[in-house]
Design an enzyme around this catalytic site. Structure first.
Site, PDB file in Angstrom:
ATOM      1  N   CYS A   2     -61.748  15.057  32.351  1.00 50.98           N
ATOM      2  CA  CYS A   2     -61.823  16.081  33.379  1.00 50.98           C
ATOM      3  C   CYS A   2     -60.641  17.036  33.211  1.00 50.98           C
ATOM      4  O   CYS A   2     -59.575  16.650  32.757  1.00 50.98           O
ATOM      5  CB  CYS A   2     -61.793  15.543  34.808  1.00 50.98           C
ATOM      6  SG  CYS A   2     -63.059  14.332  35.150  1.00 50.98           S
ATOM      7  N   ARG A  27     -62.391  18.758  27.827  1.00 50.04           N
ATOM      8  CA  ARG A  27     -62.048  17.526  28.545  1.00 50.04           C
ATOM      9  C   ARG A  27     -63.246  16.940  29.299  1.00 50.04           C
ATOM     10  O   ARG A  27     -63.132  15.862  29.896  1.00 50.04           O
ATOM     11  CB  ARG A  27     -60.920  17.800  29.545  1.00 50.04           C
ATOM     12  CG  ARG A  27     -59.669  18.384  28.911  1.00 50.04           C
ATOM     13  CD  ARG A  27     -58.602  18.652  29.956  1.00 50.04           C
ATOM     14  NE  ARG A  27     -58.170  17.399  30.531  1.00 50.04           N
ATOM     15  CZ  ARG A  27     -57.233  16.627  30.024  1.00 50.04           C
ATOM     16  NH1 ARG A  27     -56.620  16.975  28.922  1.00 50.04           N
ATOM     17  NH2 ARG A  27     -56.894  15.497  30.603  1.00 50.04           N
ATOM     18  N   TRP A  73     -65.892  15.046  33.512  1.00 50.00           N
ATOM     19  CA  TRP A  73     -66.525  14.058  32.629  1.00 50.00           C
ATOM     20  C   TRP A  73     -66.798  12.863  33.538  1.00 50.00           C
ATOM     21  O   TRP A  73     -65.872  12.217  34.010  1.00 50.00           O
ATOM     22  CB  TRP A  73     -65.590  13.685  31.485  1.00 50.00           C
ATOM     23  CG  TRP A  73     -66.261  12.819  30.457  1.00 50.00           C
ATOM     24  CD1 TRP A  73     -67.023  13.249  29.417  1.00 50.00           C
ATOM     25  CD2 TRP A  73     -66.198  11.389  30.356  1.00 50.00           C
ATOM     26  NE1 TRP A  73     -67.462  12.172  28.683  1.00 50.00           N
ATOM     27  CE2 TRP A  73     -66.977  11.024  29.226  1.00 50.00           C
ATOM     28  CE3 TRP A  73     -65.586  10.388  31.097  1.00 50.00           C
ATOM     29  CZ2 TRP A  73     -67.146   9.698  28.838  1.00 50.00           C
ATOM     30  CZ3 TRP A  73     -65.753   9.066  30.706  1.00 50.00           C
ATOM     31  CH2 TRP A  73     -66.526   8.735  29.591  1.00 50.00           C
ATOM     32  N   ASN A  99     -58.359  14.415  38.257  1.00 49.85           N
ATOM     33  CA  ASN A  99     -58.609  13.913  36.905  1.00 49.85           C
ATOM     34  C   ASN A  99     -58.011  12.516  36.835  1.00 49.85           C
ATOM     35  O   ASN A  99     -56.813  12.352  37.049  1.00 49.85           O
ATOM     36  CB  ASN A  99     -57.935  14.849  35.878  1.00 49.85           C
ATOM     37  CG  ASN A  99     -57.876  14.214  34.496  1.00 49.85           C
ATOM     38  OD1 ASN A  99     -58.733  13.404  34.141  1.00 49.85           O
ATOM     39  ND2 ASN A  99     -56.873  14.590  33.731  1.00 49.85           N
ATOM     40  N   GLY A 100     -58.846  11.532  36.540  1.00 49.23           N
ATOM     41  CA  GLY A 100     -58.342  10.160  36.446  1.00 49.23           C
ATOM     42  C   GLY A 100     -59.340   9.204  37.066  1.00 49.23           C
ATOM     43  O   GLY A 100     -60.479   9.578  37.364  1.00 49.23           O
ATOM     44  N   GLU A 470     -65.039   7.154   9.006  1.00 51.01           N
ATOM     45  CA  GLU A 470     -64.832   8.418   9.710  1.00 51.01           C
ATOM     46  C   GLU A 470     -66.057   9.327   9.551  1.00 51.01           C
ATOM     47  O   GLU A 470     -66.471  10.002  10.492  1.00 51.01           O
ATOM     48  CB  GLU A 470     -63.546   9.084   9.196  1.00 51.01           C
ATOM     49  CG  GLU A 470     -63.232  10.464   9.743  1.00 51.01           C
ATOM     50  CD  GLU A 470     -63.142  10.536  11.264  1.00 51.01           C
ATOM     51  OE1 GLU A 470     -63.132   9.496  11.945  1.00 51.01           O
ATOM     52  OE2 GLU A 470     -63.132  11.664  11.794  1.00 51.01           O
ATOM     53  N   LYS A 474     -68.256  10.849  12.643  1.00 49.21           N
ATOM     54  CA  LYS A 474     -68.506  12.292  12.805  1.00 49.21           C
ATOM     55  C   LYS A 474     -69.995  12.567  12.947  1.00 49.21           C
ATOM     56  O   LYS A 474     -70.417  13.352  13.785  1.00 49.21           O
ATOM     57  CB  LYS A 474     -68.004  13.080  11.589  1.00 49.21           C
ATOM     58  CG  LYS A 474     -66.572  13.444  11.472  1.00 49.21           C
ATOM     59  CD  LYS A 474     -65.963  14.372  12.468  1.00 49.21           C
ATOM     60  CE  LYS A 474     -65.549  13.644  13.706  1.00 49.21           C
ATOM     61  NZ  LYS A 474     -64.243  13.110  13.793  1.00 49.21           N
ATOM     62  N   GLU A 477     -71.246  11.481  16.347  1.00 50.57           N
ATOM     63  CA  GLU A 477     -70.691  12.277  17.446  1.00 50.57           C
ATOM     64  C   GLU A 477     -71.424  13.596  17.644  1.00 50.57           C
ATOM     65  O   GLU A 477     -71.714  13.982  18.764  1.00 50.57           O
ATOM     66  CB  GLU A 477     -69.208  12.602  17.176  1.00 50.57           C
ATOM     67  CG  GLU A 477     -68.255  11.485  17.452  1.00 50.57           C
ATOM     68  CD  GLU A 477     -66.817  11.910  17.145  1.00 50.57           C
ATOM     69  OE1 GLU A 477     -65.938  11.663  17.974  1.00 50.57           O
ATOM     70  OE2 GLU A 477     -66.564  12.470  16.063  1.00 50.57           O
ATOM     71  N   HIS A 493     -75.262  -8.262   2.049  1.00 54.08           N
ATOM     72  CA  HIS A 493     -75.108  -9.432   2.927  1.00 54.08           C
ATOM     73  C   HIS A 493     -75.784  -9.235   4.279  1.00 54.08           C
ATOM     74  O   HIS A 493     -75.362  -9.815   5.268  1.00 54.08           O
ATOM     75  CB  HIS A 493     -73.618  -9.746   3.119  1.00 54.08           C
ATOM     76  CG  HIS A 493     -72.950 -10.169   1.843  1.00 54.08           C
ATOM     77  ND1 HIS A 493     -73.287 -11.313   1.172  1.00 54.08           N
ATOM     78  CD2 HIS A 493     -71.989  -9.573   1.100  1.00 54.08           C
ATOM     79  CE1 HIS A 493     -72.550 -11.418   0.071  1.00 54.08           C
ATOM     80  NE2 HIS A 493     -71.767 -10.369   0.010  1.00 54.08           N
ATOM     81  N   LYS A 588     -62.843  15.150  24.728  1.00 54.56           N
ATOM     82  CA  LYS A 588     -61.806  15.102  23.692  1.00 54.56           C
ATOM     83  C   LYS A 588     -60.649  14.201  24.072  1.00 54.56           C
ATOM     84  O   LYS A 588     -60.130  13.447  23.275  1.00 54.56           O
ATOM     85  CB  LYS A 588     -61.297  16.511  23.426  1.00 54.56           C
ATOM     86  CG  LYS A 588     -60.281  16.537  22.314  1.00 54.56           C
ATOM     87  CD  LYS A 588     -60.312  17.816  21.569  1.00 54.56           C
ATOM     88  CE  LYS A 588     -59.604  17.681  20.252  1.00 54.56           C
ATOM     89  NZ  LYS A 588     -60.334  16.835  19.293  1.00 54.56           N
TER      90      LYS A 588
END
Ligand code: G6P
Length: 593
Positions: A2, A27, A73, A99-100, A470, A474, A477, A493, A588
């Site tokens: 947020c 955010r 968010w 925010n939190g 990575e 990506k 995402e 395996h 982010k």
């Protein structure tokens, strides 16, 4: 997560709030809202959706003394109208943005309900605002009511608060979520980071944990929960400029940030090497030498950089461990007498890491933080801090920060063994990166060939496996394609059961030691109909390879290969018409656990 903003005394109040929220959308972007305070009246506009929708909703003619805003968010409650911020107390005395996360909100809510208060949302935030009103109605001043409220909160918060009868003041409070105050001419600003304020404020103050107070147009009061007296404020400047945060002609921040990779390595080089010697604190180098264990903690992309770092430091004889922060936070395992913790984070605000740092501090262990954000919570909590100098990273999917993290770890390793060759090796990396950037169209072609697959597999061995992890992250995402990364040898395996006709398998091949082995793994999946893509380098190239990068020293190959992976996801997302810079459900800066 947020983002919050607030300002008082600003003539362009609406513009500051809306544009400020737009710059904080990285955010979170599930809902957006603003409240304006004028002459004892609070007017709120909020909705599920983006800041661009809010911009349509808020009248352009609106004028007010003070205003606050929020981009969300979702944590508690789905992204709908009633959960959107700002939230107001039952009788309308307080209105706030948060925010939190408040961990004990259920307990507090029950108590307030018993006292007759009602709740219109599923959020933890509504508890804060009603608790303030509850204390206020018991006869406390607004400031004391705020203090008494935050004393009862467990969790994290950055708050901007309007009190109906004080149109010339915005209260604030902060714990474990970021909050910065900006000072303009006859104005003050609040925001979750510098971005909204760059065009308005000249100097800044980073609010620290347990601080609370208020801003007025020309006045600011900061207090600490445990102390009575006011805290003297020293404002500072920032190196960030508006240009740093612009798209500069690029269609997306992610593309801009991928292509900044050569600059990022260049900036790291001159910040940590003066042409003759490395520029690290000797005490830090000694601490690393002395440590009997290096414990890397990180999340997401930073975790993948830490995996590469572990290889660097193990190779020079250090015992290393790497943990995903959210796991270590609950299952801390520390062997050895003199561990050094190395916490890696682009934002410096990731809640999972902050929790780990609390543990590290309790244990009295030494802490090195590697962040891209000077003055961030992690940067400030450290015994030793190294900055990434990657410049602001705005796209939600991290790209250039990974480059800076791996680059910095390579330089740090070299400093420990007094080997200046890394600087020449990095010059080679910069040239190789530029060549990959020039050939990006070939990667776009590859991306178009994989983008319709429901699932994809990335393979690698050693450092190439770290890159595969990575690459897979990506792809997930920003394209929402399911993908997995596997060490080449593991395929047989179990996961090979998933390989069927046309399933894309993408392999990275950078190391002569494992090149033959990974190619034979590819034959195993080719025989089962997989659609194979190989990304090798000149020294190991075969005619059938899809993309060939220039040669660089093997230990630095992730810096080049990852750019191919980043483009691959970028172009797949572009052709799938995804929201590249703001992928669904992500944020982010993850300031909740
Ligand atoms: C979020 C972001 C990722 C990032 C991770 C760790 O999940 O979406 O891109 O890698 O957080 O963030 P940090 O700021 O600690 O590196």
């Amino acid at each position: 997560m947020c983002g919050i903003v607030g300002t008082i005394g600003e003539k362009a109040l609406r513009t500051y709030l809306i544009e400020g929220l737009r710059s904080l959308e990285y955010r979170g972007y599930d809902s957006a809202g603003t409240s304006f305070l004028s002459n004892g009246e609070v007017t709120t506009y909020r909705l599920p959706g983006r800041v661009s929708d809010l911009d349509q909703l808020v009248p352009t003619s609106i004028e007010a003394n003070a205003g606050i805003g929020h981009t969300r968010w979702a944590t508690h409650g789905e992204p709908n109208f009633s959960n959107a911020h700002p939230h107001q107390s039952n009788k309308g005395w307080f209105t706030l943005v948060h925010n939190g996360v408040i961990n004990n909100f259920r307990f507090l809510k029950r108590k307030l309900e018993q006292k007759g208060m009602t709740f219109a949302s599923d959020t933890d935030t509504e508890v804060i605002v009603n608790l303030m009103e509850f204390h206020y109605l018991q006869g406390l001043t607004p400031l004391r009511a705020i203090k008494k409220t935050i004393e009862k909160l467990e969790g994290s918060y950055a708050l901007a608060i309007l009190f109906k009868e004080e149109p010339n003041r915005i209260y604030f409070a902060k714990l474990h979520s970021p909050l910065v105050i900006g000072k303009g001419e006859k104005t003050h600003y609040l925001a979750s980071d510098y971005l909204p304020m760059l065009a308005y404020a000249q100097t800044f103050y980073i609010v620290t944990d347990y601080q609370y107070g208020y801003i007025e147009a020309q006045h600011i009061i900061v207090k600490h929960l445990d102390k009575n007296e006011e805290i003297p404020i020293r404002f500072h400047t920032t190196d960030l400029t508006i240009e740093d945060i612009g798209l500069n002609g690029y269609p997306h921040y992610m593309l801009k940030e991928i292509e900044e990779a050569p600059e990022v390595i260049q900036r790291l080089s001159y910040n940590y090497f003066d042409g003759n010697q490395f520029l690290f604190d000797d005490v830090l180098l000694e601490k690393i030498h002395q440590a009997d264990q290096l414990i890397f903690l990180a999340c997401g992309t930073s975790y993948h950089a830490a995996l590469v770092g572990r290889r660097y430091f193990e190779e020079i004889g250090k015992t290393c461990r790497v943990y995903v922060a959210s796991e270590f936070a609950y299952y801390p395992e520390v062997k050895g007498q003199k561990p050094l913790f190395i916490v890696i984070s682009q934002s410096g605000e990731t809640a999972d890491l902050i929790r780990c740092v609390q543990l590290i501090k309790q244990r009295g262990n030494a802490l090195l933080t590697i962040t891209n954000t000077k003055g961030s919570s992690l940067d400030r909590a450290s015994d030793f801090s190294l900055l990434l100098y990657a410049g602001m990273e705005i796209a939600v999917a991290s790209t250039k920060a990974y480059i800076a993290q791996v680059g910095l770890l390579a330089i740090l390793r070299a400093a420990l063994i007094h080997n200046n060759d890394v600087m020449t090796d990095l010059v080679g990396v910069i040239q190789a990166m530029k060549s990959v950037i020039d050939s990006r169209q070939d990667i776009e072609t590859m991306a178009q060939a994989i983008m319709h697959a429901p699932s994809a597999f990335f393979l690698g061995r050693g450092l190439d496996y770290d890159v595969a992890l990575e690459a897979s992250l990506k792809l997930k995402e920003i394209t929402y394609i399911h993908s997995e990364a596997l060490p080449g040898g593991e395929l047989k395996h179990g996961p090979i059961a998933l390989i069927a006709k046309n399933v894309p398998v993408i392999a990275f091949i950078s190391d002569p030691i494992t090149a033959a082995a990974i190619r034979s793994n590819l034959e195993e999946v080719r025989a089962r109909g997989a659609n194979i893509f190989t990304i090798s380098n000149l020294a190991l190239a075969k005619d059938e390879d899809n993309f060939i990068t220039p040669n660089v020293k093997v230990y630095l190959s992730p810096l080049v290969k990852v750019i191919v992976a980043q483009y691959l996801s970028y172009y797949a997302a572009l052709h799938l018409q995804r929201d590249i810079d703001k992928p669904r459900n992500l944020a982010k800066s993850v300031t909740v656990e």
